[in-house]
Design a protein around this motif. Structure first.
Motif, PDB file in Angstrom:
ATOM      1  N   MET A  66       0.814  -1.217   0.000  1.00  0.00           N
ATOM      2  CA  MET A  66       0.000   0.000   0.000  1.00  0.00           C
ATOM      3  C   MET A  66       0.847   1.266   0.000  1.00  0.00           C
ATOM      4  SD  MET A  66      -3.125  -0.848   2.604  1.00  0.00           S
ATOM      5  CE  MET A  66      -4.137  -2.300   2.445  1.00  0.00           C
ATOM      6  N   GLU A  67       2.133   1.124   0.385  1.00  0.00           N
ATOM      7  CA  GLU A  67       3.047   2.276   0.412  1.00  0.00           C
ATOM      8  C   GLU A  67       2.481   3.428   1.259  1.00  0.00           C
ATOM      9  OE1 GLU A  67       5.943   2.021  -0.974  1.00  0.00           O
ATOM     10  OE2 GLU A  67       5.780   0.520  -2.552  1.00  0.00           O
ATOM     11  N   ILE A  68       1.926   3.089   2.428  1.00  0.00           N
ATOM     12  CA  ILE A  68       1.343   4.120   3.287  1.00  0.00           C
ATOM     13  C   ILE A  68       2.273   4.413   4.459  1.00  0.00           C
ATOM     14  CG2 ILE A  68      -1.028   3.583   2.645  1.00  0.00           C
ATOM     15  CD1 ILE A  68      -1.319   1.986   5.175  1.00  0.00           C
ATOM     16  N   SER A  69       2.050   5.540   5.109  1.00  0.00           N
ATOM     17  CA  SER A  69       2.891   5.960   6.224  1.00  0.00           C
ATOM     18  C   SER A  69       2.612   5.092   7.457  1.00  0.00           C
ATOM     19  CB  SER A  69       2.611   7.427   6.559  1.00  0.00           C
ATOM     20  OG  SER A  69       1.306   7.565   7.109  1.00  0.00           O
ATOM     21  N   PRO A  70       3.546   5.066   8.411  1.00  0.00           N
ATOM     22  CA  PRO A  70       3.313   4.319   9.657  1.00  0.00           C
ATOM     23  C   PRO A  70       2.057   4.787  10.394  1.00  0.00           C
ATOM     24  CG  PRO A  70       5.635   4.879   9.445  1.00  0.00           C
ATOM     25  CD  PRO A  70       4.933   5.602   8.343  1.00  0.00           C
ATOM     26  N   VAL A  71       1.774   6.092  10.324  1.00  0.00           N
ATOM     27  CA  VAL A  71       0.571   6.615  10.992  1.00  0.00           C
ATOM     28  C   VAL A  71      -0.685   6.049  10.346  1.00  0.00           C
ATOM     29  CG1 VAL A  71      -0.784   8.692  11.479  1.00  0.00           C
ATOM     30  CG2 VAL A  71       1.712   8.729  11.753  1.00  0.00           C
ATOM     31  N   ALA A  72      -0.698   6.028   9.002  1.00  0.00           N
ATOM     32  CA  ALA A  72      -1.856   5.481   8.292  1.00  0.00           C
ATOM     33  C   ALA A  72      -1.994   3.992   8.550  1.00  0.00           C
ATOM     34  CB  ALA A  72      -1.737   5.758   6.804  1.00  0.00           C
ATOM     35  N   ALA A  73      -0.874   3.277   8.626  1.00  0.00           N
ATOM     36  CA  ALA A  73      -0.920   1.840   8.914  1.00  0.00           C
ATOM     37  C   ALA A  73      -1.482   1.586  10.303  1.00  0.00           C
ATOM     38  CB  ALA A  73       0.481   1.240   8.783  1.00  0.00           C
ATOM     39  N   ALA A  74      -1.086   2.434  11.262  1.00  0.00           N
ATOM     40  CA  ALA A  74      -1.626   2.297  12.613  1.00  0.00           C
ATOM     41  C   ALA A  74      -3.125   2.554  12.624  1.00  0.00           C
ATOM     42  CB  ALA A  74      -0.913   3.263  13.555  1.00  0.00           C
ATOM     43  N   GLY A  75      -3.562   3.539  11.815  1.00  0.00           N
ATOM     44  CA  GLY A  75      -4.990   3.821  11.715  1.00  0.00           C
ATOM     45  C   GLY A  75      -5.766   2.643  11.154  1.00  0.00           C
ATOM     46  N   LEU A  76      -5.178   1.951  10.167  1.00  0.00           N
ATOM     47  CA  LEU A  76      -5.831   0.773   9.607  1.00  0.00           C
ATOM     48  C   LEU A  76      -5.971  -0.324  10.648  1.00  0.00           C
ATOM     49  CD1 LEU A  76      -4.480   0.119   5.990  1.00  0.00           C
ATOM     50  CD2 LEU A  76      -6.828   0.569   6.679  1.00  0.00           C
ATOM     51  N   LYS A  77      -4.955  -0.485  11.477  1.00  0.00           N
ATOM     52  CA  LYS A  77      -5.018  -1.530  12.494  1.00  0.00           C
ATOM     53  C   LYS A  77      -6.086  -1.220  13.543  1.00  0.00           C
ATOM     54  CE  LYS A  77      -0.321  -3.226  11.854  1.00  0.00           C
ATOM     55  NZ  LYS A  77       1.017  -3.457  12.448  1.00  0.00           N
ATOM     56  N   VAL A  78      -6.250   0.055  13.860  1.00  0.00           N
ATOM     57  CA  VAL A  78      -7.332   0.443  14.772  1.00  0.00           C
ATOM     58  C   VAL A  78      -8.680   0.155  14.121  1.00  0.00           C
ATOM     59  CG1 VAL A  78      -8.463   2.385  15.928  1.00  0.00           C
ATOM     60  CG2 VAL A  78      -5.964   2.173  15.992  1.00  0.00           C
ATOM     61  N   ALA A  79      -8.795   0.516  12.837  1.00  0.00           N
ATOM     62  CA  ALA A  79     -10.043   0.289  12.109  1.00  0.00           C
ATOM     63  C   ALA A  79     -10.345  -1.192  11.958  1.00  0.00           C
ATOM     64  CB  ALA A  79      -9.975   0.956  10.735  1.00  0.00           C
ATOM     65  N   ALA A  80      -9.322  -2.042  12.030  1.00  0.00           N
ATOM     66  CA  ALA A  80      -9.539  -3.483  11.891  1.00  0.00           C
ATOM     67  C   ALA A  80     -10.246  -4.084  13.093  1.00  0.00           C
ATOM     68  CB  ALA A  80      -8.200  -4.186  11.680  1.00  0.00           C
ATOM     69  N   ASP A  81     -10.270  -3.371  14.204  1.00  0.00           N
ATOM     70  CA  ASP A  81     -10.933  -3.865  15.415  1.00  0.00           C
ATOM     71  C   ASP A  81     -12.442  -3.728  15.250  1.00  0.00           C
ATOM     72  OD1 ASP A  81     -11.970  -4.390  17.925  1.00  0.00           O
ATOM     73  OD2 ASP A  81     -10.422  -3.269  18.984  1.00  0.00           O
ATOM     74  N   PRO A  82     -13.187  -4.832  15.159  1.00  0.00           N
ATOM     75  CA  PRO A  82     -14.634  -4.728  14.961  1.00  0.00           C
ATOM     76  C   PRO A  82     -15.348  -4.002  16.087  1.00  0.00           C
ATOM     77  CG  PRO A  82     -13.985  -6.989  15.477  1.00  0.00           C
ATOM     78  CD  PRO A  82     -12.727  -6.218  15.232  1.00  0.00           C
ATOM     79  N   ARG A  83     -14.752  -4.010  17.289  1.00  0.00           N
ATOM     80  CA  ARG A  83     -15.381  -3.291  18.407  1.00  0.00           C
ATOM     81  C   ARG A  83     -15.319  -1.788  18.185  1.00  0.00           C
ATOM     82  NH1 ARG A  83     -11.700  -5.962  22.903  1.00  0.00           N
ATOM     83  NH2 ARG A  83     -10.255  -5.365  21.259  1.00  0.00           N
ATOM     84  N   ALA A  84     -14.193  -1.319  17.639  1.00  0.00           N
ATOM     85  CA  ALA A  84     -14.084   0.113  17.337  1.00  0.00           C
ATOM     86  C   ALA A  84     -15.077   0.501  16.249  1.00  0.00           C
ATOM     87  CB  ALA A  84     -12.656   0.440  16.903  1.00  0.00           C
ATOM     88  N   MET A  85     -15.195  -0.344  15.221  1.00  0.00           N
ATOM     89  CA  MET A  85     -16.130  -0.046  14.129  1.00  0.00           C
ATOM     90  C   MET A  85     -17.581  -0.118  14.591  1.00  0.00           C
ATOM     91  SD  MET A  85     -14.552   0.852  11.404  1.00  0.00           S
ATOM     92  CE  MET A  85     -13.490   1.716  12.574  1.00  0.00           C
ATOM     93  N   GLU A  86     -17.850  -0.979  15.568  1.00  0.00           N
ATOM     94  CA  GLU A  86     -19.210  -1.061  16.098  1.00  0.00           C
ATOM     95  C   GLU A  86     -19.610   0.258  16.763  1.00  0.00           C
ATOM     96  OE1 GLU A  86     -21.845  -3.742  19.259  1.00  0.00           O
ATOM     97  OE2 GLU A  86     -19.799  -4.343  18.737  1.00  0.00           O
ATOM     98  N   LEU A  87     -18.662   0.870  17.474  1.00  0.00           N
ATOM     99  CA  LEU A  87     -18.937   2.167  18.095  1.00  0.00           C
ATOM    100  C   LEU A  87     -19.130   3.249  17.035  1.00  0.00           C
ATOM    101  CD1 LEU A  87     -16.443   2.183  21.111  1.00  0.00           C
ATOM    102  CD2 LEU A  87     -18.933   1.977  21.194  1.00  0.00           C
ATOM    103  N   ILE A  88     -18.252   3.264  16.035  1.00  0.00           N
ATOM    104  CA  ILE A  88     -18.367   4.258  14.968  1.00  0.00           C
ATOM    105  C   ILE A  88     -19.695   4.098  14.233  1.00  0.00           C
ATOM    106  CG2 ILE A  88     -17.422   4.907  12.703  1.00  0.00           C
ATOM    107  CD1 ILE A  88     -14.641   4.449  13.872  1.00  0.00           C
ATOM    108  N   ASP A  89     -20.088   2.857  14.016  1.00  0.00           N
ATOM    109  CA  ASP A  89     -21.365   2.576  13.358  1.00  0.00           C
ATOM    110  C   ASP A  89     -22.518   3.101  14.211  1.00  0.00           C
ATOM    111  OD1 ASP A  89     -23.222   1.596  11.570  1.00  0.00           O
ATOM    112  OD2 ASP A  89     -23.136  -0.458  12.325  1.00  0.00           O
ATOM    113  N   ARG A  90     -22.448   2.855  15.500  1.00  0.00           N
ATOM    114  CA  ARG A  90     -23.517   3.281  16.409  1.00  0.00           C
ATOM    115  C   ARG A  90     -23.618   4.803  16.465  1.00  0.00           C
ATOM    116  NH1 ARG A  90     -22.507   1.149  22.210  1.00  0.00           N
ATOM    117  NH2 ARG A  90     -22.269  -0.762  20.964  1.00  0.00           N
ATOM    118  N   TRP A  91     -22.469   5.469  16.361  1.00  0.00           N
ATOM    119  CA  TRP A  91     -22.460   6.933  16.431  1.00  0.00           C
ATOM    120  C   TRP A  91     -22.702   7.582  15.061  1.00  0.00           C
ATOM    121  CZ3 TRP A  91     -17.148   6.631  19.314  1.00  0.00           C
ATOM    122  CH2 TRP A  91     -17.371   6.218  20.644  1.00  0.00           C
ATOM    123  N   HIS A  92     -22.855   6.761  14.015  1.00  0.00           N
ATOM    124  CA  HIS A  92     -22.989   7.268  12.635  1.00  0.00           C
ATOM    125  C   HIS A  92     -21.831   8.193  12.282  1.00  0.00           C
ATOM    126  CE1 HIS A  92     -26.953   5.500  12.248  1.00  0.00           C
ATOM    127  NE2 HIS A  92     -27.287   6.030  13.410  1.00  0.00           N
TER     128      HIS A  92
END
Length: 229
Positions: A66-92
């Protein structure tokens, strides 16, 4: 693509129109990331997070490519957590995810789209040949090619009545599809595949792929004519 019957290539270079496309791509990526099924398919089954995982599967999307920065890669790993996405989904929420693909589209030299006149399975296979020719021609001219077809693929899923899309996601995808068709002025043709074109250096990591012998089913069984009845 002009050599492949029924297929056309279209190009966007105007910054204002690229900005509109960036918004549509970003919104679609957000839907895919927040939707539980889309999230599972992308983060669990498509991304390969380590070199060891990429080597063992030899498919999917290697994070290193993907040739992305370490910060962006860390963001992807956070987004990979379904619990985090469940909260984002709930908050729209999730608008920040739109920037990942949005920035790439706005900074592109151009975006190319391959359209087809025949939206049948055979027409799509033929369109795939046109996409391959476009890709190779771009590489031969020193251009890097980055697929950005989420708005097309998700609206295909919408028309096929794919289970798992919520009503509000269907409504947003229908609007995205209308805007996409209008933006490209396809005049009755169907969008098939879209890529970002840019000038870039050599890739630091190449995608791994399975040996071609592993992609086919081999059988030595020959049926006698009477067995066909």
């Amino acid at each position: 693509t002009a050599t492949v019957q029924g297929c056309d290539a279209h190009f966007l270079e105007d910054p204002e129109r690229l900005s509109v496309l960036a918004r549509l791509c970003g919104a679609t990526e957000r839907i895919r990331a927040v939707n539980p099924i889309g999230h599972r398919e992308f983060f669990k089954h498509e991304i390969r997070w380590t070199p060891e995982e990429a080597e063992s599967t030899r498919d999917g999307l290697d994070l290193a490519t993907m040739e992305i920065s370490p910060v962006a890669a860390a963001g992807l790993k956070v987004a990979a957590d379904p619990r985090a996405m469940e909260l984002i989904d709930r908050w729209h929420a999730g608008k920040g995810m739109e920037d990942i693909s949005g920035r790439a589209i706005r900074s592109a030299s151009a975006v190319a789209l391959v359209s087809i006149s025949d939206d049948s399975p055979l027409g799509r296979v033929t369109g795939g040949r046109a996409v391959e020719r476009l890709w190779m021609a771009a590489n031969a001219e020193g251009l890097s090619v980055h697929p950005v077809s989420a708005p097309i693929f998700l609206t295909h899923a919408l028309r096929s009545e794919m289970k798992g899309l919520r009503d509000f996601e269907r409504e947003e995808l229908e609007q995205i599809h209308k805007e996409l068709i209008s933006l490209w002025d396809l005049q009755g043709r169907e969008p098939l595949f879209m890529v970002r074109l840019s000038l870039a250096g050599e890739a630091s990591v190449r995608s791994l792929r399975l040996p071609i012998r592993d992609l086919f089913v081999h059988s030595s069984t020959i049926l006698e004519p009477k067995a066909w009845n």
